[in-house]
Write a protein that holds these residues in place. Structure first.
Motif, short mmCIF file in Angstrom:
data_model
loop_
_atom_site.label_atom_id
_atom_site.label_comp_id
_atom_site.label_asym_id
_atom_site.label_seq_id
_atom_site.Cartn_x
_atom_site.Cartn_y
_atom_site.Cartn_z
N UNK A 298 0.83 -1.21 0.00
CA UNK A 298 0.00 0.00 0.00
C UNK A 298 0.86 1.25 0.00
N UNK A 299 1.94 1.24 0.76
CA UNK A 299 2.85 2.39 0.82
C UNK A 299 3.48 2.65 -0.55
N UNK A 300 3.91 1.60 -1.21
CA UNK A 300 4.55 1.77 -2.52
C UNK A 300 3.56 2.23 -3.57
N UNK A 301 2.35 1.72 -3.53
CA UNK A 301 1.33 2.18 -4.47
C UNK A 301 1.09 3.68 -4.30
N UNK A 302 1.08 4.11 -3.07
CA UNK A 302 0.84 5.53 -2.79
C UNK A 302 1.98 6.40 -3.29
N UNK A 303 3.22 5.95 -3.09
CA UNK A 303 4.37 6.79 -3.45
C UNK A 303 4.69 6.72 -4.94
N UNK A 304 4.57 5.55 -5.54
CA UNK A 304 4.96 5.41 -6.95
C UNK A 304 3.88 5.92 -7.90
N UNK A 305 2.62 5.64 -7.57
CA UNK A 305 1.55 5.93 -8.51
C UNK A 305 0.62 7.05 -8.04
N UNK A 306 0.92 7.60 -6.86
CA UNK A 306 0.00 8.59 -6.28
C UNK A 306 -1.39 7.97 -6.24
N UNK A 307 -1.45 6.71 -5.85
CA UNK A 307 -2.65 5.89 -5.99
C UNK A 307 -3.73 6.29 -4.99
N UNK A 308 -4.87 6.80 -5.48
CA UNK A 308 -5.96 7.13 -4.57
C UNK A 308 -6.56 5.89 -3.92
N UNK A 309 -6.29 4.70 -4.49
CA UNK A 309 -6.80 3.46 -3.91
C UNK A 309 -5.88 2.83 -2.90
N UNK A 310 -4.76 3.50 -2.57
CA UNK A 310 -3.81 2.93 -1.61
C UNK A 310 -4.46 2.70 -0.25
N UNK A 311 -5.35 3.60 0.16
CA UNK A 311 -6.06 3.42 1.43
C UNK A 311 -6.87 2.12 1.42
#
Length: 355
Positions: A298-311
């Motif tokens: 989840x952390x990597x999705x947030x940082x790499x893709x600015x992923x709004x679904x990381x939460x």
């Protein structure tokens, strides 16, 4: 998944428009699941598709998540519930949902492999298979034990193709070795591959300024031999129009274009992220049962893709309670981590971000 929403409810009128456009353009495979949108996805399929089109004009797939059931009877009742919700009469493709890791045993424990065969004999299932999220070795075990499945559904995209945690290429090759048709899920990695960081995005734009990032990802999946269909969770008509245009073109990737996507994936992997390989050593001795690799995903999705679904990824990964804030800083995880990650510090950051 990812159906259009309005006032926290599925926007059924937009779903109808999307279904109509999809069918008009010559496409007819619809994928849902018992648990998508808390079951409302299946009822939306009834209202937008089943009630409005001849039953033999489309294929409908849904899935049974046995890992959510507390008993064999409850798991089997999920099938009947899906039939009632969709009003479909039968399912063209029926999947045992999300095999892998600690979930596969439920399908054995609840005798669901025999159950789907019985439903196929009754005509309520036309084809049965399973969706899978784990390493290739585990996939081979399932296929060896159940080689009579009609198809396999796998997470395949150019980013996960050589990823050590997903092993998309190895899983694809395992399914091909058993001569199983493959349904591709997550071709754009949950939307992540349409929101690339500046460097990788520039590589694709320079190669073809007219091509959207999603088209690159879809063409990668569509061009693989043995693929029956490629699924894409679309939330509005614009996304559907873009995806349909890509599929209509039928344009396979050239050798140079495949090399370009390999370069994009390499550049993505070189960006700052938590270098977790999902080996699981940290989890085995954790006194608090923290799902460290899942939290790092989840952390990597947030940082790499600015992923709004990381939460959402974080909440799913920690659904059984292994949240980051449970860390007592004992250090056991850091002692065994082959990548020498500062796990305690990263868990503290995750707790602050997601909790």
């Amino acid at each position: 998944m990812r159906l259009p929403m309005k006032d926290k409810e599925i926007d059924i009128e937009t779903v109808k428009q999307m279904v109509d456009l999809f069918m008009k353009r010559g496409y007819n495979y619809f994928d849902t699941a018992y648990s998508y949108h808390n079951g409302e996805s299946e009822t939306a399929a009834k209202e937008a598709l089943v009630d409005r089109y001849p039953r033999d004009s489309f294929y409908l797939a849904t899935k049974l998540p046995a890992f959510l059931a507390k008993s064999e009877a409850e798991a089997k009742e999920m099938f009947e519930t899906s039939l009632r919700r969709t009003g479909a009469g039968y399912f063209d493709y029926y999947l045992l949902h999300n095999l892998g890791e600690d979930r596969t045993h439920f399908y054995e424990d609840y005798h669901l492999w025999d159950f789907v065969k019985e439903k196929k004999a009754e005509g309520k299932i036309r084809n049965y298979g399973f969706s899978f999220h784990d390493k290739a070795e585990r996939l081979e075990e399932v296929l060896a034990a159940h080689s009579d499945v009609d198809f396999v559904q796998l997470q395949i995209n150019y980013m996960d193709w050589e990823d050590g945690a997903v092993e998309a290429r190895k899983c694809y090759e395992a399914a091909r070795a058993y001569a199983k048709p493959i349904i591709v899920m997550e071709p754009v990695r949950g939307g992540n591959l349409v929101n690339l960081p500046e460097g990788p995005a520039k590589l694709l734009e320079e190669a073809d300024p007219q091509a959207g990032q999603a088209s690159w990802a879809l063409r990668f999946a569509l061009g693989l031999p043995g693929v029956l269909t490629v699924l894409s969770g679309m939330s509005d008509l614009a996304q559907m129009e873009d995806n349909l245009n890509t599929a209509d073109s039928g344009k396979p990737l050239t050798k140079d274009e495949r090399a370009l996507l390999e370069k994009v994936a390499e550049e993505m992997r070189s960006l700052p992220s938590i270098p977790c390989t999902n080996c699981g050593y940290c989890v085995k001795g954790c006194p608090q049962g923290i799902v460290i690799p899942g939290i790092f995903k989840a952390m990597n999705n947030r940082s790499l893709y600015h992923d709004p679904g990381a939460q959402g990824t974080y909440e799913w990964q920690t659904r059984d309670g292994g949240v980051a804030s449970r860390c007592v800083e004992c250090g056991q995880c850091e002692e065994v981590c082959p990548q020498h990650i500062g796990i305690i510090q990263e868990l503290a950051a995750a707790a602050e971000i997601f909790e």
